[in-house]
Motif scaffolding. Structure first.
Motif, PDB file in Angstrom:
ATOM      1  N   LEU A  87       0.811  -1.220   0.000  1.00 19.83           N
ATOM      2  CA  LEU A  87       0.000   0.000   0.000  1.00 19.83           C
ATOM      3  C   LEU A  87       0.846   1.272   0.000  1.00 19.83           C
ATOM      4  O   LEU A  87       0.300   2.379  -0.066  1.00 19.83           O
ATOM      5  CB  LEU A  87      -0.932   0.007   1.212  1.00 19.83           C
ATOM      6  CG  LEU A  87      -2.251  -0.755   1.049  1.00 19.83           C
ATOM      7  CD1 LEU A  87      -2.987  -0.846   2.374  1.00 19.83           C
ATOM      8  CD2 LEU A  87      -3.132  -0.082   0.014  1.00 19.83           C
ATOM      9  N   LYS A  93      -2.260   1.004  -3.863  1.00 19.34           N
ATOM     10  CA  LYS A  93      -3.446   1.749  -3.445  1.00 19.34           C
ATOM     11  C   LYS A  93      -4.551   1.627  -4.482  1.00 19.34           C
ATOM     12  O   LYS A  93      -5.742   1.496  -4.131  1.00 19.34           O
ATOM     13  CB  LYS A  93      -3.085   3.216  -3.233  1.00 19.34           C
ATOM     14  CG  LYS A  93      -2.142   3.451  -2.073  1.00 19.34           C
ATOM     15  CD  LYS A  93      -1.696   4.904  -1.991  1.00 19.34           C
ATOM     16  CE  LYS A  93      -0.646   5.083  -0.903  1.00 19.34           C
ATOM     17  NZ  LYS A  93      -0.127   6.480  -0.870  1.00 19.34           N
ATOM     18  N   ASP A 119      -3.945   6.301   2.345  1.00 19.61           N
ATOM     19  CA  ASP A 119      -5.098   6.573   1.472  1.00 19.61           C
ATOM     20  C   ASP A 119      -6.179   5.498   1.540  1.00 19.61           C
ATOM     21  O   ASP A 119      -6.847   5.221   0.542  1.00 19.61           O
ATOM     22  CB  ASP A 119      -4.644   6.777   0.017  1.00 19.61           C
ATOM     23  CG  ASP A 119      -3.857   8.068  -0.169  1.00 19.61           C
ATOM     24  OD1 ASP A 119      -4.137   9.036   0.574  1.00 19.61           O
ATOM     25  OD2 ASP A 119      -2.970   8.100  -1.037  1.00 19.61           O
TER      26      ASP A 119
END
Length: 415
Positions: A87, A93, A119
């Motif tokens: 990530l 992401k 995020d």
């Protein structure tokens, strides 16, 4: 024995997709409960995996299993598919954001601010999917001066009052309840919150964030007593003192075999004559020192000693047989966890079930706690190996190509 794999999945949450970005026990167990109920749970891990995979000892247990498996991780991650994603990369992401588009639930239990930095915080994910139910497991709640502090099971028991409540009156040090009960209670509360939010989404048309914490869960576990004390101006339940029990018919007694029986007659006057007669003490039923609840309370220590002596005349099994034959009494023999596998009630209700693990073979596991008449829960698949379903999910469900997979692996986005 339940069938492995997606073809055998039933349950009240069948058709619900849960993204499980959690570690250890609190968060993962909440998603286990959803998976038991038929949800499609996708466990999202970093490339080095959930720290729970490496637990070397849990109290007196060494969790290592054949094939590099780990009992701690298996218990906390059954009924899940697994992907491993970095990530910290834009591509990683993007994978999670694509999954969020069609997901119903996202669950996390990282320290405050971590999800936002990567995020995958609630505000970001609700922009992608406004109807998402976002479950967050924390130590001490989302607000307040200690909201960012880390917490594990013992911290929850300590700060939430459970250790003091579990400690005998004459103990010199606080008692910690074993088996991660603070995590387990937190997981139950988080699961309950997510389910309520799913109902609200269906009825009211809103997605939302749900927070459950070690602190709130341990307080709610003791909520009846806490609330009574608050109503009464700050009094609190004291620790149990067996030798000085206010209600001798709701007390613990040792038998001839050194096993214990817990009595729980919360209406003592109703049971006084019949129980004392069954116990073999009819002569004290009308004795002025014991005939009323007020008198029994005043002479409780003496009465406990009399009952202690009488209970020692038979084994716990003998008393059990005798009480069943002589009345409708409220009691239970005290059992250890390892005895439950042979308990006829556990067997009859399948509270422990057998699962055919593809790497280990047939194993017994604690079953989902609820029984659903029309949509049975179950153990449908084993805990995933690290990244086991990454390629399957990316290709079959997110429309990535094999070329994309190779590129992502090359960039260190997936395994």
């Amino acid at each position: 024995m339940f069938e492995n794999g997606a073809n055998g999945v039933t349950g009240p949450l069948k058709g619900i997709r849960v993204l499980d970005w959690t570690m250890w026990q609190f968060g993962p167990m909440s998603a286990v409960m959803m998976g038991d109920m038929g949800a499609d749970v996708i466990k999202i891990e970093a490339l080095d995996g959930d720290a729970g995979r490496a637990v070397a000892r849990a109290s007196t247990l060494a969790p290592s299993l054949p094939g590099g498996r780990n009992a701690y991780f298996e218990a906390n991650n059954r009924n899940k598919r697994g992907i491993a994603v970095n990530l910290k990369t834009p591509e990683g992401k993007a994978i999670v954001h694509k999954l969020v588009e069609s997901a119903d639930v996202f669950v996390e239990n990282f320290r405050q601010g971590v999800a936002e930095r990567l995020d995958v915080g609630y505000e970001t994910l609700r922009e992608i999917n406004p109807m998402i139910v976002y479950g967050s497991a924390t130590g001490y709640g989302p607000n307040g001066p200690d909201s960012a502090l880390p917490s594990f099971d013992g911290c929850g028991q300590a700060r939430g009052g459970l250790m003091v409540s579990a400690t005998p009156a004459d103990a010199e040090e606080p008692v910690r309840v074993s088996q991660g009960v603070s995590d387990q209670m937190g997981a139950i509360m988080l699961c309950q919150g997510v389910l309520a939010a799913l109902v609200a989404r269906h009825v009211q048309g809103v997605g939302q964030k749900v927070d459950a914490s070690h602190l709130s869960a341990n307080m709610w576990l003791q909520g009846m007593g806490m609330t009574m004390g608050l109503i009464m101006g700050g009094d609190r339940f004291g620790a149990y003192d067996r030798k000085s029990a206010w209600n001798v018919l709701a007390n613990l007694y040792k038998c001839k075999d050194e096993r214990w029986i817990q009595l729980m007659h919360l209406q003592p006057d109703r049971y006084w004559e019949s129980f004392m007669t069954a116990l073999g003490l009819p002569e004290i039923v009308e004795h002025p020192k014991y005939a009323t609840m007020e008198a029994r309370s005043e002479n409780r220590e003496e009465l406990v000693r009399i009952m202690d002596k009488q209970f020692l005349t038979r084994t716990s099994a003998e008393w059990d047989t005798h009480f069943r034959a002589t009345g409708d009494f409220i009691y239970a023999r005290v059992q250890s966890v390892d005895e439950l596998v042979d308990d006829p009630q556990v067997i009859a209700n399948e509270y422990i079930t057998t699962f055919d693990h593809p790497a280990i073979g047939p194993i017994k596991m604690c079953n989902h706690p609820n029984i659903y008449s029309e949509t049975p829960s179950g153990i449908f698949r084993e805990a995933p190996e690290l990244g086991q379903h990454t390629e399957e999910i990316l290709i079959d469900e997110l429309d990535y190509s094999w070329e994309d997979i190779a590129s992502l692996q090359e960039k260190g986005v997936i395994l």
